[in-house]
Design an enzyme around this catalytic site. Structure first.
Site, PDB file in Angstrom:
ATOM      1  N   LYS A 121       0.847  -1.199   0.000  1.00 20.09           N
ATOM      2  CA  LYS A 121       0.000   0.000   0.000  1.00 20.09           C
ATOM      3  C   LYS A 121       0.875   1.238   0.000  1.00 20.09           C
ATOM      4  O   LYS A 121       1.660   1.446   0.920  1.00 20.09           O
ATOM      5  CB  LYS A 121      -0.928  -0.016   1.219  1.00 20.09           C
ATOM      6  CG  LYS A 121      -1.840   1.195   1.321  1.00 20.09           C
ATOM      7  CD  LYS A 121      -2.941   0.978   2.348  1.00 20.09           C
ATOM      8  CE  LYS A 121      -3.814   2.218   2.498  1.00 20.09           C
ATOM      9  NZ  LYS A 121      -4.913   2.026   3.459  1.00 20.09           N
ATOM     10  N   ASP A 226     -13.618   4.449   9.798  1.00 16.96           N
ATOM     11  CA  ASP A 226     -13.957   4.336   8.382  1.00 16.96           C
ATOM     12  C   ASP A 226     -14.404   2.894   8.143  1.00 16.96           C
ATOM     13  O   ASP A 226     -14.019   2.257   7.168  1.00 16.96           O
ATOM     14  CB  ASP A 226     -12.736   4.689   7.518  1.00 16.96           C
ATOM     15  CG  ASP A 226     -13.115   5.050   6.088  1.00 16.96           C
ATOM     16  OD1 ASP A 226     -14.323   5.217   5.817  1.00 16.96           O
ATOM     17  OD2 ASP A 226     -12.206   5.149   5.236  1.00 16.96           O
TER      18      ASP A 226
HETATM   19  P1  ADP Z   1      -7.642   3.512   1.235  1.00 13.96           P
HETATM   20  O1  ADP Z   1      -7.101   3.945   2.550  1.00 13.96           O
HETATM   21  O2  ADP Z   1      -7.066   4.357   0.156  1.00 13.96           O
HETATM   22  O3  ADP Z   1      -9.128   3.381   1.201  1.00 13.96           O
HETATM   23  P2  ADP Z   1      -7.476   0.624   1.507  1.00 13.96           P
HETATM   24  O4  ADP Z   1      -6.505   0.120   2.503  1.00 13.96           O
HETATM   25  O5  ADP Z   1      -8.897   0.643   1.913  1.00 13.96           O
HETATM   26  O6  ADP Z   1      -7.016   2.058   0.981  1.00 13.96           O
HETATM   27  O7  ADP Z   1      -7.302  -0.241   0.194  1.00 13.96           O
HETATM   28  C1  ADP Z   1      -8.025   0.041  -0.992  1.00 13.96           C
HETATM   29  C2  ADP Z   1      -8.450  -1.260  -1.654  1.00 13.96           C
HETATM   30  O8  ADP Z   1      -7.304  -2.068  -1.932  1.00 13.96           O
HETATM   31  C3  ADP Z   1      -9.326  -2.111  -0.767  1.00 13.96           C
HETATM   32  O9  ADP Z   1     -10.687  -1.796  -0.905  1.00 13.96           O
HETATM   33  C4  ADP Z   1      -9.019  -3.514  -1.251  1.00 13.96           C
HETATM   34  O10 ADP Z   1      -9.786  -3.820  -2.392  1.00 13.96           O
HETATM   35  C5  ADP Z   1      -7.565  -3.437  -1.673  1.00 13.96           C
HETATM   36  N1  ADP Z   1      -6.670  -3.918  -0.599  1.00 13.96           N
HETATM   37  C6  ADP Z   1      -6.115  -3.188   0.387  1.00 13.96           C
HETATM   38  N2  ADP Z   1      -5.343  -3.933   1.187  1.00 13.96           N
HETATM   39  C7  ADP Z   1      -5.401  -5.193   0.710  1.00 13.96           C
HETATM   40  C8  ADP Z   1      -4.817  -6.452   1.104  1.00 13.96           C
HETATM   41  N3  ADP Z   1      -4.010  -6.554   2.156  1.00 13.96           N
HETATM   42  N4  ADP Z   1      -5.109  -7.536   0.354  1.00 13.96           N
HETATM   43  C9  ADP Z   1      -5.921  -7.444  -0.721  1.00 13.96           C
HETATM   44  N5  ADP Z   1      -6.491  -6.300  -1.126  1.00 13.96           N
HETATM   45  C10 ADP Z   1      -6.253  -5.180  -0.442  1.00 13.96           C
HETATM   46 MG    MG Z   2     -10.268   2.052   2.256  1.00  6.61          MG
END
Ligand code: ADP
Ligand code: MG
Length: 461
Positions: A121, A226
């Site tokens: 991320k 959130d």
């Molecule tokens: P933001 O803070 O920008 O909303 P998120 O952490 O919610 O970011 O991640 C955005 C998207 O990425 C999630 O909705 C999911 O689909 C995907 N995602 C995030 N972390 C993971 C993970 N560890 N494994 C698989 N998909 C992930």
């Molecule tokens: Mg998110």
């Protein structure tokens, strides 16, 4: 923004050295004066000019001559520094496809040597809200100043710390693997965000489980803030994983109850709409599932231990000062705007920006680069070869790193400035100018000398 990791293959150690020099300069300059870049990088024979040109071409740097001649990192440049560091640490070896675009993040798959896939991320705080930051500048000026670099790094650090602490308390979260700069590496969740799920075998059970997580979080002193169908993942066995933690707050926060109720309401609303669940409070007559009237938990009835996770969080390196800085930003009224405009920070006042904790790593990296340099004297030739290779294959992929950055190469002012800089550097290299004091502090004293296998490693993808 496109993260074209192929570009990594065309970057030499000198490129990374100059990139790192700009990052270091950004500790106290929004735009780092060219002379400072040159001084920190201290490349031989005025090599900085050529490297800067290369970095601009790949949009890893942005050139700004509005007040003085200088450079700053783009998000892409920051991405590459984090990726290279993590690859050097052996955390992963290649970057794969993008699997998520969050409000303020990009998520990619990354692969380990043994083929294990993880999630990466990249935090992009300020990407969607920089206008808001700017409009709050007065507010910010009274505190300390913030840059997107610093804020994104804090968000990543907080997310990493919370993920680790939550995991240790058996919350269903991804496994936190590592963190560098604005980048968090975690296990890949096999599943989908709830928002994509149309049917569940047992909506009531899942509902209760999810509400149970919110309550247990509060018992441990935390509110997600959130907690909704975008941040709850579910797999084929209907196993739940919660994600996305940079905005979490303590139950002692002054708006804690509002945040708690909002998280609960999101879940109620989603299950009501998506799975036609009827709750007692809905007062509707229906033959569909009715959930017990006590389902909506009351914040006040929960026994909360506001300090339960503090020790774990501190241990993960996320201190109160950092929490405060991030809170100030988030609570400073950052209304999300849809503008995606990294260049919003162009307005260059002399605000101080802090990225201190990268400093040691930077020095290590510079040491390591200098050690590599000693070992190989053919850096310049190698770089020329890489340049040649690039021309054929890679030209269309490097567009929207920063949407409105001009082609600096064609900018006559820039060419002039770079020319001036090169002449200065050449003069310095010939001994015409005293070498700067900062130079010695980066001399290799046997520091970490990681390999520079990144080029070959990344190329597998
Ligand atoms: P933001 O803070 O920008 O909303 P998120 O952490 O919610 O970011 O991640 C955005 C998207 O990425 C999630 O909705 C999911 O689909 C995907 N995602 C995030 N972390 C993971 C993970 N560890 N494994 C698989 N998909 C992930
Ligand atoms: Mg998110």
């Amino acid at each position: 923004m496109k993260l074209d990791v192929n570009v990594l293959r065309y970057l030499s150690k000198d490129d990374f050295r100059v990139l790192t020099a700009v990052e270091m300069g950004m500790r106290n300059h929004e735009i780092v004066p060219s002379e400072l870049v040159e001084r920190i990088a201290s490349l031989k024979h005025g090599g900085t000019y050529k490297v800067l040109k290369n970095l601009l071409k790949y949009k890893l740097l942005h050139h700004d001559a509005s007040k003085y001649d200088g450079f700053r990192l783009t998000y892409l440049g920051y991405d590459f520094l984090a990726i290279k560091t993590l690859v050097n640490r052996g955390i992963f070896t290649g970057v794969g496809r993008q699997i998520g675009v969050g409000k303020e993040s990009d998520i990619f798959e990354v692969a380990q040597e043994d083929g294990t896939i993880l999630a990466m991320k990249l935090h992009r705080l300020g990407r969607t809200s920089f206008r808001a930051v700017k409009s709050k500048r007065d507010y910010l000026r009274h505190r300390s100043s913030f840059s997107w670099l610093y804020l994104s790094r804090l968000a990543a650090l907080k997310e990493f710390a919370f993920m680790k602490a939550l995991e240790e308390h058996d919350f269903p979260v991804p496994k936190a693997i590592d963190c560098n700069r604005h980048c968090v590496i975690m296990s890949l969740v096999q599943g989908y965000p709830m928002v994509q799920v149309k049917q569940l075998q047992n909506p009531e059970t899942i509902f209760e489980k999810i509400i149970g997580i919110v309550v247990r979080l509060a018992e441990h002193g935390l509110i997600h803030c959130d907690f909704n169908e975008f941040n709850i993942m579910i797999d084929d066995e209907e196993k739940i994983t919660m994600i996305d933690f940079p905005q979490m707050v303590s139950v002692s926060h002054r708006n804690a109850q509002m945040y708690f109720d909002r998280d609960i309401e999101c879940i109620f609303k989603f299950f009501r709409k998506r799975f036609n669940m009827i709750f007692h409070e809905d007062k509707g007559e229906s033959d569909e599932t009715e959930v017990d009237e006590n389902s909506r938990p009351s914040f006040y009835d929960i026994t909360k231990d506001a300090n339960a996770l503090d020790r774990d969080l501190e241990a993960s390196g996320f201190t109160r000062k950092e929490q405060n800085d991030l809170d100030k930003f988030i609570e400073g009224g950052v209304e999300k705007s849809e503008d995606s405009d990294e260049d919003e920070d162009e307005e260059s006042d002399d605000k101080e920006q802090t990225c201190e904790s990268n400093e040691e790593e930077n020095v290590d990296e510079l040491k390591s680069l200098q050690l590599q340099e000693k070992k190989s004297s053919d850096g310049v030739e190698a770089e020329v070869k890489l340049d040649d290779t690039e021309k054929g294959e890679n030209s269309e992929d490097k567009d929207d790193a920063v949407s409105d950055e001009k082609e600096e190469e064609d900018d006559p002012e820039l060419v002039k400035q770079l020319g001036k800089q090169r002449r200065r550097a050449m003069a310095a290299a010939r001994g015409g100018r005293k070498s700067q004091s900062s130079r010695n502090s980066y001399k290799d004293k046997g520091g970490r000398s990681q390999n520079s296998k990144i080029h070959s490693n990344m190329s597998g993808w």
